[in-house]
Design an enzyme around this catalytic site. Structure first.
Site, PDB file in Angstrom:
ATOM      1  N   ASP A 113      -6.278  -8.623 -10.331  1.00 26.52           N
ATOM      2  CA  ASP A 113      -6.802  -7.427  -9.802  1.00 26.52           C
ATOM      3  C   ASP A 113      -6.237  -6.817 -10.696  1.00 26.52           C
ATOM      4  O   ASP A 113      -5.038  -6.816 -12.299  1.00 26.52           O
ATOM      5  CB  ASP A 113      -5.435  -7.056  -9.055  1.00 26.52           C
ATOM      6  CG  ASP A 113      -5.876  -5.523  -8.953  1.00 26.52           C
ATOM      7  OD1 ASP A 113      -6.164  -4.473  -9.481  1.00 26.52           O
ATOM      8  OD2 ASP A 113      -4.691  -4.976  -7.243  1.00 26.52           O
ATOM      9  N   ASN A 119     -16.690  -5.360 -17.261  1.00 22.54           N
ATOM     10  CA  ASN A 119     -17.549  -4.618 -15.998  1.00 22.54           C
ATOM     11  C   ASN A 119     -17.383  -4.267 -14.746  1.00 22.54           C
ATOM     12  O   ASN A 119     -16.719  -3.344 -14.303  1.00 22.54           O
ATOM     13  CB  ASN A 119     -18.961  -5.886 -15.414  1.00 22.54           C
ATOM     14  CG  ASN A 119     -19.495  -5.298 -14.110  1.00 22.54           C
ATOM     15  OD1 ASN A 119     -20.329  -4.354 -14.006  1.00 22.54           O
ATOM     16  ND2 ASN A 119     -18.778  -5.886 -13.091  1.00 22.54           N
ATOM     17  N   TYR A 159     -13.282   9.524 -12.433  1.00 19.53           N
ATOM     18  CA  TYR A 159     -13.963   8.667 -12.459  1.00 19.53           C
ATOM     19  C   TYR A 159     -15.252   8.628 -13.229  1.00 19.53           C
ATOM     20  O   TYR A 159     -14.854   7.497 -14.587  1.00 19.53           O
ATOM     21  CB  TYR A 159     -15.248   7.972 -10.800  1.00 19.53           C
ATOM     22  CG  TYR A 159     -15.983   7.156 -11.478  1.00 19.53           C
ATOM     23  CD1 TYR A 159     -15.264   5.832 -11.813  1.00 19.53           C
ATOM     24  CD2 TYR A 159     -17.517   7.418 -11.077  1.00 19.53           C
ATOM     25  CE1 TYR A 159     -16.830   5.177 -11.318  1.00 19.53           C
ATOM     26  CE2 TYR A 159     -18.136   6.647 -11.885  1.00 19.53           C
ATOM     27  CZ  TYR A 159     -17.744   5.090 -12.167  1.00 19.53           C
ATOM     28  OH  TYR A 159     -19.121   4.246 -12.352  1.00 19.53           O
ATOM     29  N   LYS A 203     -15.217   6.802 -17.437  1.00 21.05           N
ATOM     30  CA  LYS A 203     -16.358   6.619 -18.035  1.00 21.05           C
ATOM     31  C   LYS A 203     -16.754   6.855 -19.420  1.00 21.05           C
ATOM     32  O   LYS A 203     -17.420   6.355 -20.243  1.00 21.05           O
ATOM     33  CB  LYS A 203     -17.032   6.075 -16.868  1.00 21.05           C
ATOM     34  CG  LYS A 203     -17.486   5.730 -15.874  1.00 21.05           C
ATOM     35  CD  LYS A 203     -17.367   4.013 -16.508  1.00 21.05           C
ATOM     36  CE  LYS A 203     -17.208   3.058 -15.232  1.00 21.05           C
ATOM     37  NZ  LYS A 203     -17.490   1.701 -15.196  1.00 21.05           N
TER      38      LYS A 203
HETATM   39  P1  NAD Z   1     -19.463  -3.330  -6.585  1.00 20.35           P
HETATM   40  O1  NAD Z   1     -18.663  -3.141  -6.351  1.00 20.35           O
HETATM   41  O2  NAD Z   1     -20.766  -4.302  -6.529  1.00 20.35           O
HETATM   42  O3  NAD Z   1     -18.981  -4.633  -8.071  1.00 20.35           O
HETATM   43  C1  NAD Z   1     -17.927  -4.393  -8.681  1.00 20.35           C
HETATM   44  C2  NAD Z   1     -16.760  -5.940  -9.096  1.00 20.35           C
HETATM   45  O4  NAD Z   1     -15.248  -5.408  -9.211  1.00 20.35           O
HETATM   46  C3  NAD Z   1     -16.515  -6.519  -7.091  1.00 20.35           C
HETATM   47  O5  NAD Z   1     -17.297  -7.619  -7.747  1.00 20.35           O
HETATM   48  C4  NAD Z   1     -14.929  -6.073  -7.584  1.00 20.35           C
HETATM   49  O6  NAD Z   1     -15.006  -7.534  -6.424  1.00 20.35           O
HETATM   50  C5  NAD Z   1     -14.959  -5.916  -8.666  1.00 20.35           C
HETATM   51  N1  NAD Z   1     -13.608  -5.459  -8.466  1.00 20.35           N
HETATM   52  C6  NAD Z   1     -12.790  -4.437  -8.072  1.00 20.35           C
HETATM   53  N2  NAD Z   1     -12.119  -4.194  -8.214  1.00 20.35           N
HETATM   54  C7  NAD Z   1     -11.305  -4.567  -9.120  1.00 20.35           C
HETATM   55  C8  NAD Z   1     -10.096  -5.256  -9.670  1.00 20.35           C
HETATM   56  N3  NAD Z   1      -9.147  -4.280  -9.157  1.00 20.35           N
HETATM   57  N4  NAD Z   1      -9.783  -5.928 -10.402  1.00 20.35           N
HETATM   58  C9  NAD Z   1     -11.007  -7.323 -10.569  1.00 20.35           C
HETATM   59  N5  NAD Z   1     -12.494  -6.867  -9.630  1.00 20.35           N
HETATM   60  C10 NAD Z   1     -12.383  -5.920  -9.269  1.00 20.35           C
HETATM   61  O7  NAD Z   1     -20.199  -2.415  -8.099  1.00 20.35           O
HETATM   62  P2  NAD Z   1     -21.396  -2.533  -8.850  1.00 20.35           P
HETATM   63  O8  NAD Z   1     -21.979  -1.283  -8.409  1.00 20.35           O
HETATM   64  O9  NAD Z   1     -21.585  -3.987  -9.505  1.00 20.35           O
HETATM   65  O10 NAD Z   1     -20.292  -1.787 -10.447  1.00 20.35           O
HETATM   66  C11 NAD Z   1     -19.779  -2.853 -10.969  1.00 20.35           C
HETATM   67  C12 NAD Z   1     -19.433  -1.401 -12.659  1.00 20.35           C
HETATM   68  O11 NAD Z   1     -21.264  -1.365 -12.789  1.00 20.35           O
HETATM   69  C13 NAD Z   1     -18.535  -0.579 -11.944  1.00 20.35           C
HETATM   70  O12 NAD Z   1     -18.110  -0.530 -13.732  1.00 20.35           O
HETATM   71  C14 NAD Z   1     -19.013   0.917 -11.559  1.00 20.35           C
HETATM   72  O13 NAD Z   1     -18.174   1.822 -12.164  1.00 20.35           O
HETATM   73  C15 NAD Z   1     -20.339   0.113 -13.067  1.00 20.35           C
HETATM   74  N6  NAD Z   1     -21.595   1.937 -12.749  1.00 20.35           N
HETATM   75  C16 NAD Z   1     -22.256   1.096 -11.545  1.00 20.35           C
HETATM   76  C17 NAD Z   1     -23.316   2.470 -11.113  1.00 20.35           C
HETATM   77  C18 NAD Z   1     -24.122   2.320  -9.846  1.00 20.35           C
HETATM   78  O14 NAD Z   1     -24.746   2.489  -9.314  1.00 20.35           O
HETATM   79  N7  NAD Z   1     -23.338   0.922  -8.854  1.00 20.35           N
HETATM   80  C19 NAD Z   1     -23.383   3.069 -12.161  1.00 20.35           C
HETATM   81  C20 NAD Z   1     -22.428   3.350 -12.959  1.00 20.35           C
HETATM   82  C21 NAD Z   1     -21.920   2.440 -13.666  1.00 20.35           C
END
Ligand code: NAD
Length: 260
Positions: free
Chosen positions: A67, A94, A166, A170
């Site tokens: 975590d 990520n 949030y 970022k």
């Molecule tokens: P997602 O929820 O599909 O994946 C997130 C991953 O992070 C999962 O594997 C989850 O288990 C893991 N995770 C969550 N909390 C955690 C913790 N405390 N410790 C370890 N692992 C943890 O989301 P996503 O959209 O793939 O997001 C990935 C990254 O992309 C994030 O940093 C998010 O802020 C960023 N992001 C996403 C978007 C979007 O539109 N989806 C846009 C901009 C940025």
């Protein structure tokens, strides 16, 4: 160009789903050794590992539960990675997420701490514990080591309602990378950000179909990205052949979703 990723030791945090899993899959396909991570070992993690094994070699992939909101777990994750692969060439920060929504007037310390721990502390501490290993990689191979973090369009434009912390976390990430460039370029470590727009992942699970359609309408491509469309940008920044002279940059991968 990506041939130098063969055998590279790559840690991808937050990678049992969404963007992180797509990135891990691409690196395995390029012949890298890859560790994925999420908070805990569960069915989702097992499915992800099975998918990676199917694309590569079982001994070249493994899962590290941690975590990353907790500094001690960031340290343990890096130690587990080094125990298994003997070093680190590429770190991909990520893990992150919205962490909930709150208007300013309702916000309390717990909310603030959670969102900042998830998106800022996690990257700070994971990178801190990885630096000695990335430095050693650059010295051993005479090629740059690479840190790539997942930023966000929100870091530039302020984020949606209730997502101000949030978005600010970022922006914090976008900024601190540039500080690390000043300190660690001499050690052969590069720092770049891939900044997604709106990607079709669980991140958007709290949104109605109507709201998703409205957001899609604000994107030049008229649709959300697929995670697989993000992954090649991470490979580009990881590859010394492709981007060995590129550091401190933010690459927007957003289908023409414009920031005001
Ligand atoms: P997602 O929820 O599909 O994946 C997130 C991953 O992070 C999962 O594997 C989850 O288990 C893991 N995770 C969550 N909390 C955690 C913790 N405390 N410790 C370890 N692992 C943890 O989301 P996503 O959209 O793939 O997001 C990935 C990254 O992309 C994030 O940093 C998010 O802020 C960023 N992001 C996403 C978007 C979007 O539109 N989806 C846009 C901009 C940025």
């Amino acid at each position: 160009m990506f041939s130098d990723l063969v055998g590279k030791r790559v840690l991808v945090t937050g990678s049992t789903a969404g963007i992180g899993l797509a990135v891990a899959k691409l690196f395995v396909q390029y012949g890298a050794k890859v560790a994925i991570n999420s908070r805990s070992q569960n069915e989702v993690a097992e499915t992800a590992i099975n998918e990676l094994v199917a694309l590569g070699k079982a001994e070249d992939v493994f899962f590290i539960p941690a975590d990353l909101t907790k500094s001690a777990e960031c340290k343990k994750m890096v130690e587990s990675f080094i125990d298994r692969f003997g070093g680190m060439d590429v770190l991909i920060n990520n893990a992150g997420g919205l962490g909930g929504r709150s208007s300013l007037e309702l916000m309390d310390d717990d909310f603030y701490d959670h969102v900042m721990d998830l998106n800022a502390r996690s990257v700070l501490m994971t990178t801190k514990y990885s630096i000695p290993h990335l430095r050693a990689s650059a010295a051993e191979f005479g090629k740059t080591a690479s840190v790539i973090s997942t930023g966000s369009i929100a870091g530039r434009e302020g984020g949606g309602l209730g997502a101000g912390v949030y978005a600010a976390s970022k922006a914090w990430l976008h900024n601190i990378h540039r500080n690390w460039v000043k300190e660690y370029t001499k050690d052969g470590i590069r720092f770049n950000i891939v900044s997604p727009g709106t990607v079709d992942t669980l991140f958007h699970a709290d949104k109605s179909d109507e709201l998703k359609d409205k957001i899609a309408g604000s994107i030049a491509f008229g649709r959300f990205a697929e995670s697989e469309e993000l992954a090649p940008s991470f490979a580009f920044f990881a590859s010394h052949n492709c981007s060995g002279y590129i550091t401190g940059q933010i690459l927007d991968v957003n289908g023409g979703q414009m920031c005001p």
